[in-house]
Structures are given as structure tokens and as C-alpha cells.
Design a protein around this motif. Structure first.
Motif, PDB file in Angstrom:
ATOM      1  N   ALA A 100      62.483  -9.268  19.271  1.00 14.63           N
ATOM      2  CA  ALA A 100      62.849  -9.676  20.638  1.00 14.63           C
ATOM      3  C   ALA A 100      61.608  -9.814  21.502  1.00 14.63           C
ATOM      4  O   ALA A 100      61.410  -9.103  22.492  1.00 14.63           O
ATOM      5  N   ILE A 101      60.727 -10.732  21.125  1.00 20.33           N
ATOM      6  CA  ILE A 101      59.522 -11.014  21.915  1.00 20.33           C
ATOM      7  C   ILE A 101      59.404 -12.534  22.082  1.00 20.33           C
ATOM      8  O   ILE A 101      59.955 -13.287  21.278  1.00 20.33           O
ATOM      9  N   PRO A 102      58.677 -12.978  23.095  1.00 26.26           N
ATOM     10  CA  PRO A 102      58.628 -14.427  23.357  1.00 26.26           C
ATOM     11  C   PRO A 102      57.956 -15.245  22.260  1.00 26.26           C
ATOM     12  O   PRO A 102      58.160 -16.445  22.186  1.00 26.26           O
ATOM     13  N   THR A 103      57.130 -14.605  21.436  1.00 27.70           N
ATOM     14  CA  THR A 103      56.382 -15.350  20.412  1.00 27.70           C
ATOM     15  C   THR A 103      56.718 -14.832  19.022  1.00 27.70           C
ATOM     16  O   THR A 103      55.839 -14.525  18.219  1.00 27.70           O
ATOM     17  N   ALA A 104      58.017 -14.709  18.733  1.00 28.32           N
ATOM     18  CA  ALA A 104      58.436 -14.094  17.471  1.00 28.32           C
ATOM     19  C   ALA A 104      58.360 -15.053  16.285  1.00 28.32           C
ATOM     20  O   ALA A 104      58.297 -14.607  15.136  1.00 28.32           O
ATOM     21  N   ASN A 105      58.366 -16.379  16.537  1.00 29.48           N
ATOM     22  CA  ASN A 105      58.320 -17.314  15.399  1.00 29.48           C
ATOM     23  C   ASN A 105      56.895 -17.524  14.942  1.00 29.48           C
ATOM     24  O   ASN A 105      55.987 -17.643  15.776  1.00 29.48           O
ATOM     25  N   LYS A 106      56.731 -17.655  13.636  1.00 30.97           N
ATOM     26  CA  LYS A 106      55.356 -17.797  13.162  1.00 30.97           C
ATOM     27  C   LYS A 106      54.729 -19.122  13.592  1.00 30.97           C
ATOM     28  O   LYS A 106      53.515 -19.241  13.659  1.00 30.97           O
ATOM     29  N   GLU A 107      55.554 -20.112  13.953  1.00 34.62           N
ATOM     30  CA  GLU A 107      54.990 -21.362  14.490  1.00 34.62           C
ATOM     31  C   GLU A 107      54.284 -21.083  15.820  1.00 34.62           C
ATOM     32  O   GLU A 107      53.354 -21.788  16.195  1.00 34.62           O
ATOM     33  N   GLN A 108      54.782 -20.069  16.527  1.00 33.09           N
ATOM     34  CA  GLN A 108      54.162 -19.725  17.813  1.00 33.09           C
ATOM     35  C   GLN A 108      52.918 -18.859  17.590  1.00 33.09           C
ATOM     36  O   GLN A 108      51.867 -19.085  18.161  1.00 33.09           O
ATOM     37  N   TRP A 109      53.093 -17.849  16.789  1.00 32.64           N
ATOM     38  CA  TRP A 109      51.992 -16.939  16.464  1.00 32.64           C
ATOM     39  C   TRP A 109      52.215 -16.355  15.089  1.00 32.64           C
ATOM     40  O   TRP A 109      53.332 -15.941  14.835  1.00 32.64           O
ATOM     41  N   PRO A 110      51.264 -16.341  14.206  1.00 29.60           N
ATOM     42  CA  PRO A 110      49.890 -16.817  14.398  1.00 29.60           C
ATOM     43  C   PRO A 110      49.737 -18.326  14.251  1.00 29.60           C
ATOM     44  O   PRO A 110      48.639 -18.846  14.410  1.00 29.60           O
ATOM     45  N   GLY A 111      50.850 -19.038  13.984  1.00 28.15           N
ATOM     46  CA  GLY A 111      50.775 -20.491  13.812  1.00 28.15           C
ATOM     47  C   GLY A 111      50.929 -20.866  12.350  1.00 28.15           C
ATOM     48  O   GLY A 111      50.821 -20.020  11.454  1.00 28.15           O
ATOM     49  N   VAL A 112      51.199 -22.123  12.136  1.00 30.45           N
ATOM     50  CA  VAL A 112      51.371 -22.643  10.773  1.00 30.45           C
ATOM     51  C   VAL A 112      50.395 -23.792  10.605  1.00 30.45           C
ATOM     52  O   VAL A 112      50.292 -24.657  11.485  1.00 30.45           O
ATOM     53  N   ASP A 113      49.698 -23.781   9.494  1.00 30.19           N
ATOM     54  CA  ASP A 113      48.685 -24.814   9.206  1.00 30.19           C
ATOM     55  C   ASP A 113      47.705 -24.989  10.374  1.00 30.19           C
ATOM     56  O   ASP A 113      47.328 -26.113  10.738  1.00 30.19           O
ATOM     57  N   GLY A 114      47.341 -23.888  10.959  1.00 27.78           N
ATOM     58  CA  GLY A 114      46.328 -23.936  12.027  1.00 27.78           C
ATOM     59  C   GLY A 114      46.858 -24.350  13.391  1.00 27.78           C
ATOM     60  O   GLY A 114      46.102 -24.427  14.348  1.00 27.78           O
ATOM     61  N   LEU A 115      48.167 -24.625  13.462  1.00 28.00           N
ATOM     62  CA  LEU A 115      48.731 -25.016  14.757  1.00 28.00           C
ATOM     63  C   LEU A 115      49.543 -23.869  15.322  1.00 28.00           C
ATOM     64  O   LEU A 115      50.440 -23.333  14.658  1.00 28.00           O
ATOM     65  N   SER A 116      49.243 -23.509  16.520  1.00 28.00           N
ATOM     66  CA  SER A 116      50.010 -22.463  17.188  1.00 28.00           C
ATOM     67  C   SER A 116      50.762 -23.153  18.328  1.00 28.00           C
ATOM     68  O   SER A 116      50.155 -23.658  19.269  1.00 28.00           O
TER      69      SER A 116
END
Ligand code: BGC
Length: 717
Positions: free
Chosen positions: A542-558
Motif C-alpha cells: 500500500a504505497i504510491p510506487t508499489a509497481n516495479k514499473e514505477q520503482w525500480p523500473g523495468v528495462d531502465g525505465l522508471s
């Protein structure tokens, strides 16, 4: 160049000499002063910094200009992390750059270790952070530093961010106010301050490659405002461009960030220096707005000279970058005053030791206090657990903000000293849970010190306390109902044991006076008044950046898909239940707010340009039996059509109140609190509509409401 620097190589305590030589060389004897001034007209203090810079640039050779726009590595004198040599011919002083977010860094000795910036920010006291800046600036100046590489002012987007402790928190307006106060403090003592780290520097794990994918409205409304405040109100001399990319372009060659935002929109007339190793090109960086490469000359030395000679970079472009560096040097008096400091000087003082303790006390947040267990009464026997009694309690974060503490008062020593003779205080590290359980059972109160190891270069893996610390708390709390947890963390942590413990204090990384400060808070010699500048989540997901696309990012994209919903904005927008909300913190006394009024209630602007300020007036009463301080917070809720998060901090004020005392409070909301960045017109606008104003003592405790109506759309600054 090299010949000039080698003259100083033997001067171990050379900083003062380095900085004073140019000045005295050009000042000369009284009878020649007039002539020298004629030859060096930029020495005339009555001229504007820009005029002085232009006069100087006219006399600089290409090589001399190139020297100004990069650091030298290795540094020829002891100390400092960045260095630009002096120019004796023209009387340009050397630039001596040092880290220092919680004290002079770069392995300096005989300095003061202050609590981490997140701690001083938790005081919500602008006077205190101004003083924090002054102490830093004073010690840096006395060490011969003329550019202090701080403060770090990025909005904390990811709670696991390894540099959370170095920053102020998750709200752009709040970070801006803090930045202004600290920068003014630093710069009042001599050094030029540096706003770190521009922009979208929101994670460590992949920082050399990460590409932050973020829309412009979010950049303008969330990530830029602290830098905007630092420039417009703090008059910061330098901005450090960050390692990361923003929307595909490295920060240090990103024309949108450095030219459009900084120069065109904010009229920044200081210099942009690269973070250490964050320069990636010569021509693209020059054209993208980078003024100075640090710490070496890989792209801005020979390569830049060649680019000028072959016409890829014009002399006037180079001049502009040199001017950006010289203007703040003139403005901050580096040409006009000598600097007596040197790197080996002992810059400590009893006043700074006491100040460090004061900040640690004022930065400690009381998060939970069941049945008023705290403050402790003197006679209670205590069992202390955790690193509190070890040789290395956690008092500071790691990386470039690391400081050599002159001493550390451990929490165990602080508690023993404060509790006095006759009170039993036992200690166990807690690695043996059976032994811990036994010790906890035998004491009236148990205090468990827990910590995280946060550092530049690494994000935390997750928000759990590392090792067996959660088990230790659960074990101790299982046998002792009067268990208090003290968090020495750089950011928020999960507290799976929260319902089992009676008290929780967030002491952050409290600096050299750790034990004295925490004992003062535990025993009530200091009544806590800090408020969290971050949300503490209830669970990992339950945090604003819980998806890995947001953090730490996927393929270098955050991907900043949460957009404006950073920190508490996200919890409010999703009806999330934080463990402790932004702005929250208890006291040993209680407060009541009343009589809120707002003026004016209707705003109109005949000229269509600016609206006046909105003034909020209310009363605050200390309804308890102890003197204390409360932070009054005002949040603004936009009309839904504006597409803003539910409510956002617009003003705050810390008020000291004696027991039983009532005081009037006035808060000022600026037009920006009612404005949005309009992507159609590419400017700030204040849309017509009714704006809710909520006032209280945390982002989730806002008992007083009012509203204002804005009659017509206006543009805004
Ligand atoms: C950090 C900067 C610091 C620089 C010099 C970098 O790794 O990101 O904040 O000022 O090093 O030490």
C-alpha cells in the motif's frame, strides 16, 4: 594550469592561502591599488555581478575560460571533493567544493555531526533549519570551503529511496520552504550553496542509467517546485544536475530541464554543475545547459577546447557558461573577501554541540504514546535493547553525506546518565531472543532501539526492518506491556508489531548527541513537537510506487504513473490508510484549534494577472499541562475539474504555547496554492472555482474548514 596548481601542491593547509592569494595579489600595496583596479576593473564592487563578470570574461583567454568550467582530479590540495584552481593573473579565486548535508563531509575531521536533514525537516521549524544552514555554512567556510554541496532537496517519491534521510520529505511546497531557509543560512556564512540533485533523482539502485518517464505537469507541480523556491527565494548560487535521465535525456545535457526550466522560466543566473561523473558529452552538454563538469575534465577540458576551435561550440556559448559561474562568485563576495579557513582547522564549538542536540530533540517524532506512558518517570527500571548500547549506534546515513562524528553519545549512555543513580538500566543487544525476553520481563519499561542502514548508492530492498529486529520487538513486547520502540531510520519502515507496543518514537539519524537527545525526549525534558514530513505506510504493497514499473523500473525505465499523487496525495486519492500520515506527530500536551476565518473569501483580478494572498486566521490553545509546540497546517482542495490530488499543503506555522495558553495564528496562502500548470497554455493558471481550505495538525486531522471562491481564470506565476 598545471604549473599554477603545482605551486599549491605542497600547501597542505593551503585553502586559506589559495583563496587569499588572488585577492591580495590583485589588491597589492595601497599606492598601487588604483592601478590594479584599472587593470582589473571587475574588482570594482560598485558594479553589478553581471557587469563584473563581463569585464572579466573580456580579459580571459580561451584556456582560462576552459579552466573555469571543470574540476581538476586529483585535487592538488588536501580535503575537498571538487576543485577549480585559482587564476593568479586575473585574481580569480579557487573554487573549493565540499559535501556537507549534516556536517562537513569528505573525511574532514574536527567538525560537528548534526542530525540528518530529514530530522531537522521534521521540526517544521524554519528558524531551526535556517540555523542548521548557518552552522553548516560556518563550519564549511572555516574549513576553507567556498561551495557547499547541499542541501539535497528532491521530493521523496519512493519510500525505499536510499537518500531519503538526506532530503526533507514528500511535499514540494514543504521541501521548497525548507530549502530556502537552509540555503539562506549556508550562504549567510560565506559559502555558495548548491541545490542537489536536479531533477527526478528519486532512486539509487539504477541511478547511473535510470530514465524517469514523467509528464511535464508532474515535473512542474511536484519535482520542480523545491528548486524553483531555492532559486527564486533562496537565491542559491549553484544547482547540481543529477545522474539520472528524465524522459530519455541525461539531466546534465537536458535542455528542457536546464535551459527551459532553469534559465528561461526561473531566470536562474547561477551555475549548473554536474554530479560526480554525471557528464556524458561535450557539445550536447554545452548546448543542453551544463556549465561545469565535476569532478574532472573528461568532457570539458581538451575536448571542449577542440570543440570551440573547430566551431562546434562558439566562444559566446562558452562565455555564457563562464558567466554563469562568475556571477554568483561575484555576488557572494568570493572576489572581495579573504577566507581565513583551512581544511585542517578545528571548527567545532560547544555551541555547535548543543545545537546538534537541540536539533535531535526537535526532530524526534512521537508517533505513539498509549496511556501516556511517556514521558518516563525517573524511578522506573528500564531494559534497553538494540544497537543503542553498541559502539556504533546509527546516527547518520552513508555515502557522500557521511561525516566523521567527533564523538557519539549512545542512547544507553544517555539514558543511564539521565535516569540517575538508583534506577536500574540493563542492556542487551537482542541477538539472543530468549535472553531479551528474560531481561524485558524483569524491567518495568523496555526500550528497543531499531535501525536501518540507509546510504547513497543503494535503495532499501523493502520497508522491513533488517535482520531480526521485528522479532526482537515482538518478543520484548510479548512480555512487557510497557515497550517503547525508538526508530533510528532514514525513512519510513513497516511496524508489524505496532499494536503490541505502547510507544514509538522516530528519532531518524540523530547525529553525535543521539543519547542525550533521546533521553531528554523519553524523560520529558523536551516535549516532542516534530511532525512527519513523510507518510509511514501500513503494508509493503500500500504505497504510491508499489509497481516495479514505477520503482525500480523495468528495462531502465522508471514510470511516474502515479503522476501528481506522490506521498500523502496518493493515500488521499485512493482512500488508503497510512500507518502514520504526513504531518503527524504527538506531544506530551494537547492542542485545540478554533475560530478559523479566511480573507478575502472571493478573489477576482481585474487585470487578470495576479491575485493577492489569502490570509487564514485562527486560534490555537494548549489544552494540556505542559508547555509545548504545535504545527498548524493548511491544505487546499481544488475544484475537482482541476484534476489535482484531494488536498495539498499550502502553508504551515509552528507555534510555541505555554500550558493553558491561547495564541492567534495567521497563515498565508499564496496564489500558487490555487494554481495548476496548464499544459495547453504552458503556464501556471489559477482556474475559477471554489477551493476548500482545511486546517489542522496533520494531513489526516483537519478539523477546521473554510473555502474561497475565485471568480475568473487568471494566469499565475
Ligand atoms: C553525490 C553528490 C555529491 C558528490 C560529491 C555524488 O555521488 O550524488 O551529492 O555531492 O558525489 O561527493
Amino acid at each position: 594550469m598545471r604549473i599554477r596548481t603545482s605551486r599549491f601542491a605542497c600547501l597542505i593547509i593551503g585553502a586559506s592561502l589559495l583563496l587569499t592569494i588572488p585577492a591580495s595579489a590583485v589588491k597589492g600595496a595601497p599606492d598601487t591599488a588604483g592601478k590594479r583596479q584599472d587593470a582589473h576593473p571587475w574588482r570594482d564592487k560598485s558594479l553589478s555581478p553581471a557587469r563584473r563578470a563581463n569585464l572579466l570574461i573580456e580579459k580571459m583567454t580561451l584556456d582560462e575560460k576552459i579552466v573555469m568550467v571543470h574540476g581538476v582530479s586529483p585535487i592538488p590540495i588536501k580535503g575537498y571533493v571538487g576543485y577549480v584552481p585559482a587564476n593568479l593573473r586575473l585574481g580569480i579565486p579557487a573554487l573549493t567544493l565540499a559535501d556537507g548535508r549534516a556536517g562537513v563531509g569528505n573525511d574532514a575531521k574536527d567538525i560537528t555531526l548534526l542530525p540528518a536533514p530529514i530530522a531537522v525537516a521534521s521540526s517544521w521549524d524554519l528558524g531551526l533549519i535556517h540555523q542548521y544552514g548557518k552552522v553548516l555554512g560556518q563550519e564549511q567556510w572555516a574549513k576553507g570551503t567556498n561551495v557547499e554541496l547541499g542541501p539535497s532537496i528532491d521530493v521523496v517519491r519512493v519510500p525505499e529511496w536510499g537518500r531519503t534521510f538526506e532530503s526533507y520529505g514528500e511535499d514540494p511546497y514543504f521541501n521548497g520552504r525548507m530549502a530556502v531557509a537552509e540555503i539562506k543560512g549556508i550562504q549567510s556564512q560565506g559559502p555558495i550553496a548548491d541545490a542537489n540533485m536536479y531533477l527526478t533523482m528519486n532512486q539509487e539502485n539504477n541511478r547511473f542509467k535510470e530514465d524517469s518517464i514523467v509528464d511535464e505537469r508532474t515535473l512542474r507541480e511536484i519535482y520542480l517546485p523545491p528548486f524553483e523556491a531555492a532559486i527564486l527565494d533562496g537565491h542559491v548560487g549553484t544547482v547540481m544536475c543529477a545522474y539520472v535521465k528524465t524522459n530519455g535525456i541525461y539531466s546534465c545535457e537536458n535542455p528542457q530541464l536546464e535551459i527551459d526550466f532553469l534559465r528561461r522560466d526561473l531566470k536562474f543566473d547561477g551555475w549548473v554543475m554536474s554530479d560526480w561523473g554525471a557528464t556524458h558529452s561535450t557539445v550536447a552538454a554545452i548546448k543542453g545547459g551544463l556549465d561545469q563538469q565535476m569532478p574532472d575534465d573528461e568532457f570539458y577540458g581538451k575536448a571542449l577546447k577542440a570543440a570551440v576551435l573547430d566551431g562546434h561550440v562558439s566562444v559566446s556559448e562558452l562565455d555564457e557558461h563562464v558567466r554563469n559561474i562568475l556571477v554568483p562568485m561575484f555576488r557572494h563576495g568570493l572576489f572581495d573577501k579573504s577566507q581565513p579557513g583551512n581544511w585542517l582547522a578545528n571548527v567545532r564549538s560547544p555551541e555547535h554541540d548543543s545545537f546538534s542536540r537541540m536539533v535531535a530533540e526537535q526532530g524526534t517524532i512521537l508517533l505513539k504514546n498509549d496511556a501516556s506512558l511517556l514521558p518516563l518517570s525517573d524511578k522506573l527500571s528500564i531494559a534497553v535493547f538494540g544497537a543503542a548500547g553498541s559502539k556504533q549506534p546509527k546516527v547518520e546515513g552513508g555515502g557522500s553525506s557521511g561525516v566523521n562524528a567527533p564523538y557519539v553519545v549512545s542512547p544507553l549512555d544517555g539514558i543511564r546518565k539521565r535516569s540517575g543513580a538508583g534506577t536500574q538500566v540493563t542492556y542487551a543487544l537482542g541477538s539472543d531472543l530468549d535472553a531479551a525476553s528474560k531481561a524485558a520481563r524483569n524491567a518495568e519499561v523496555a526500550i528497543v532501539f531499531v535501525q536501518t542502514d540507509e546510504t547513497e548508492g543503494d535503495d532499501r530492498l523493502d520497508l522491513k526492518l533488517p535482520g531480526n529486529q521485528d522479532q526482537l520487538v515482538t518478543t520484548v513486547a510479548g512480555v512487557n506491556k510497557k515497550t517503547i520502540v525508538v526508530l533510528d531510520t532514514g525513512g519510513p519502515v513497516l511496524m508489524p508489531w505496532i499494536d503490541k507496543v505502547a510507544g514509538v518514537l522516530e528519532a531518524w539519524y540523530p547525529g553525535q548527541e543521539d543519547g542525550n537527545a533521546i533521553a531528554a525526549v523519553l524523560y520529558g525534558d523536551y516535549n516532542p513537537s516534530a511532525k512527519s514530513p513523510l507518510t509511514f505506510p501500513r503494508t509493503a504493497s500500500a504505497i504510491p510506487t508499489a509497481n516495479k514499473e514505477q520503482w525500480p523500473g523495468v528495462d531502465g525505465l522508471s514510470t511516474y504513473s502515479e503522476k501528481l499523487n506522490v506521498g500523502y496525495r496518493w493515500y488521499d486519492a485512493t482512500n488508503g490508510q497510512p500507518l502514520f500520515p504526513f504531518g503527524f506527530g504527538l506531544s506530551y500536551t494537547t492542542f485545540q484549534l478554533s475560530h478559523l476565518s479566511v480573507a478575502p473569501t472571493n478573489l477576482n483580478s481585474a487585470s487578470g494577472s495576479t491575485l493577492g494572498k489569502v490570509l487564514l486566521k485562527l486560534q490555537v490553545t494548549n489544552t494540556g499541562k505542559r508547555d509545548g509546540a504545535e504545527v498548524i497546517q493548511a491544505y487546499v482542495g481544488h475544484p475537482a475539474v482541476n484534476g489535482e490530488p484531494p488536498h495539498q499543503l499550502g502553508a504551515f506555522e509552528k507555534v510555541q504555547l505555554k500550558a493553558g495558553e491561547t495564541k492567534p495564528v495567521t497563515l498565508e496562502l499564496e496564489q500558487r496554492a490555487f494554481s495548476i500548470y496548464d499544459m495547453a497554455s504552458h503556464r501556471w493558471i489559477t482556474p475559477a472555482g471554489t477551493y476548500e481550505i482545511l486546517v489542522g495538525t496533520s494531513s489526516r486531522d483537519l478539523p477546521l474548514h473554510t473555502s474561497i471562491t475565485i471568480a475568473q481564470n487568471t494566469t499565475s506565476k
